[in-house]
Structures are given as C-alpha cells and as structure tokens.
Design a protein around this motif. Structure first.
Motif, short mmCIF file in Angstrom:
data_model
loop_
_atom_site.label_atom_id
_atom_site.label_comp_id
_atom_site.label_asym_id
_atom_site.label_seq_id
_atom_site.Cartn_x
_atom_site.Cartn_y
_atom_site.Cartn_z
N THR A 1 65.61 150.67 -20.78
CA THR A 1 65.63 149.72 -20.02
C THR A 1 65.01 148.04 -20.12
N ARG A 2 65.33 148.20 -21.18
CA ARG A 2 65.02 147.15 -22.05
C ARG A 2 63.52 145.87 -21.23
N GLU A 3 63.16 146.63 -21.25
CA GLU A 3 61.23 146.53 -19.92
C GLU A 3 60.28 146.06 -21.35
N LEU B 1 62.66 139.34 -28.81
CA LEU B 1 63.03 140.42 -28.39
C LEU B 1 64.17 140.11 -28.13
N LYS B 2 64.61 138.89 -27.11
CA LYS B 2 66.58 138.40 -26.61
C LYS B 2 66.97 139.44 -28.23
N GLY C 1 47.27 143.21 -16.75
CA GLY C 1 48.84 143.25 -17.21
C GLY C 1 49.92 141.92 -16.65
N SER C 2 51.18 142.81 -16.84
CA SER C 2 52.03 142.14 -16.71
C SER C 2 53.32 142.81 -17.28
N HIS C 3 54.50 143.15 -16.50
CA HIS C 3 55.62 143.48 -17.41
C HIS C 3 56.96 143.02 -16.57
N GLY C 4 58.18 143.50 -17.33
CA GLY C 4 58.99 142.35 -17.45
C GLY C 4 60.44 142.81 -17.65
N HIS C 5 61.75 142.33 -18.20
CA HIS C 5 62.47 142.56 -18.97
C HIS C 5 62.75 141.53 -19.66
N PHE C 6 63.40 141.96 -20.87
CA PHE C 6 63.95 140.95 -21.86
C PHE C 6 65.52 141.33 -22.52
#
Length: 297
Positions: free
Chosen positions: A124-126, A155-156, A292-297
């Motif tokens: 999921t590229r998370e 990361l990208k 914490g935190s989270h997202g996509h790349f």
C-alpha cells in the motif's frame, strides 16, 4: 455412452477439487503474508526481535548489518529503542499494526517502555511512526512531520537506505534535544537552529540591526522630501505680466504621494496547523499509550 458420461463427471469433480485446493492454498498464502509478526497478544517481559526487521527485503545484507549496528548504538546511547520494520503487507490499519508490533514484541521492556518505531508497508506504500514512553514527548507531532518530510524524497526514489539514515540521524538529534530539556517542536526548532551557529555575535547583530533600521527610515523620508520641493527661483516675472495687468496662464498639477492599505486574504491550502505543538497520543490494543503518525509515499 455411459462410460463417456462417467468419465466427464469424474473430470468435473477433479476440476472442482483442484479449484478448491488452489483457493485454499492462495488464502493460506495471503494469510501467511498478513499474519502478525508476534507470537501472541500478550506483552512479553523481554524484547523478542532485533531493532531492524527487513521483511520486505529492501536492503542488501551489508546495508542491513550497518543499519542494525547504528540502531543498536543509538538505542543504547539514548536509552530509547529506535526500531525499523519493513513488510510487504499488513493487516488492519498501519497505525494499530505499528503499535502492536512494538508492544507484543517487547520493545518497551528495555528502557522503561521508551522507544520509536518506523514501519514501511510496500503493498500500500504506507509508512507509520509509533512512539512510546518518553519517546512520546521527545518526538513531537511537529518533529515527526519534519522527520518524514526529510525522508519522503528518499522513499519515493526507492533509496530506503538513505531514508533510514535520515531517520536514525534525526532521532538521535531529537533525543539529544529532549535530554537537554528542549524537545524539538514549533517554538524550539527555529531558536535551536539560530543558536547552533558557532559564529553568532549578539553585539554585531544589534549594531547591524540599528544601521538597517536607520537606513530604512531615512531613505523613504528623503525621497518624500524631494517630491515636495516644487518651488524654484525665477529671475524674471515676464511669464506672469501682460499689458492688462497680472495674467497667470500657467497651471500645473503636481502629484505628490500616495498610500494604499492592503489586507492579506486568508488562505486554506490544506496544510496542517501547528499552533499548539506538543505530542498527541492514543491507546493501543494492549492498553499502552502511543504517539505517532502515518501516511503514504
């Protein structure tokens, strides 16, 4: 004829059995890929895994050894578990997955529950960050955003080794600041960068500020004064005299100055607000508090 029908029936039964077997095998493989990376849902008294687990195989063997060595060094020095996990996929939300991996593998056992975990999930590229103990105030919401902003270009581009180096270096710096009494946050980030310059001289900066202030004040006044000087000496009055008496036939309008007042229109570009600072936190399935935190790349 009956033999042919019987043979076709057997073929259909074998085909059905094969389809069921393939379905069950695929389901088992999918479950294996998404199965939790911990033994059970109890918090162990000791740490169960290394501080680097590269399940997605993003690093070479030599890179894994180097990153693990740095994670161990920083963790012991700062008394805070600094951990990295990469997976191909994960069950549920990546935030809950990160918290559970930290708790149920005993990463809180080493340093009074203090730690930070960075997770990458490739399907999921998370990405996700989970903090615990003193890691919650040490890694503020603002600090986490600054950290991941620096990591995202790597990361990208698929440079995972570079991203992990940024993560380790930044974590080390944030923990230094936290132990010094000033966690990296909105109000401290700019001051820390300013004070860290070795050639900073307060007296020279005050003198330079005075010079700039005087120049800023004098130059506009001189320009405005020049615009107001519209009177000139005329040695002859012939321009204003006629045989019929005084006749003023010259008319001039001179524009002196103007002032325009503008009010900036507020914009909402979707960026996050950092007015409060500090660290937000939540409770994991084990009952422990995590930031914490989270997202996509």
């Amino acid at each position: 004829m009956k033999k042919i029908l019987s043979t076709n029936k057997h073929i259909h039964i074998l085909g059905l059995i094969s389809a069921i077997f393939i379905f069950l095998f695929t389901s088992l493989m999918t479950y294996a890929d998404q199965s939790p990376l911990w033994d059970d849902y109890t918090v162990p008294a000791t740490r169960q895994k290394e501080r680097l687990l590269d399940e997605a195989e993003l690093l070479s063997s030599s890179e894994q050894a180097e990153i693990l060595g740095r994670l161990n060094e920083i963790s012991e020095k700062q008394r805070c578990n600094v951990v990295i996990l990469t997976v191909n996929s994960h069950p549920g939300s990546i935030e809950a997955f990160a918290d559970d991996y930290f708790d149920y593998n005993g990463f809180g056992a080493d340093f009074n529950d203090t730690g930070i975990l960075f997770v990458l999930s490739m399907e999921t590229r998370e990405w996700a960050i989970s903090t615990a103990g003193d890691g919650i105030p040490a890694f503020t919401d603002y600090g986490q955003e600054e950290m991941t902003d620096e990591m995202l270009p790597y990361l990208k581009d698929g440079n995972y080794y570079g991203a992990f180096e940024v993560y380790i270096d930044t974590a080390d710096r944030y923990l230094d600041q936290f132990h010094a009494g000033t966690p990296y946050d909105i109000e401290s980030s700019s001051r820390t960068a300013y004070d860290s310059e070795s050639n900073y001289d307060p007296k020279s900066h005050i003198f330079l500020s005075i010079i700039i202030g005087l120049a800023t004040a004098i130059i506009p006044i001189a320009v405005m004064a020049a615009k107001l000087n519209t009177v000139h000496i005329n040695n002859s009055a012939s321009e204003y005299r006629t045989h019929d008496g005084i006749h003023m036939n010259i008319h001039t309008d001179t524009f002196l100055t103007s002032h325009v007042s503008r009010t900036r229109k507020s914009e909402n570009n979707g960026s996050r607000s950092h007015s409060g600072g500090g660290s937000s936190f939540h409770t994991s399935s084990s009952g422990h508090s995590h930031g914490g935190s989270h997202g996509h790349f």
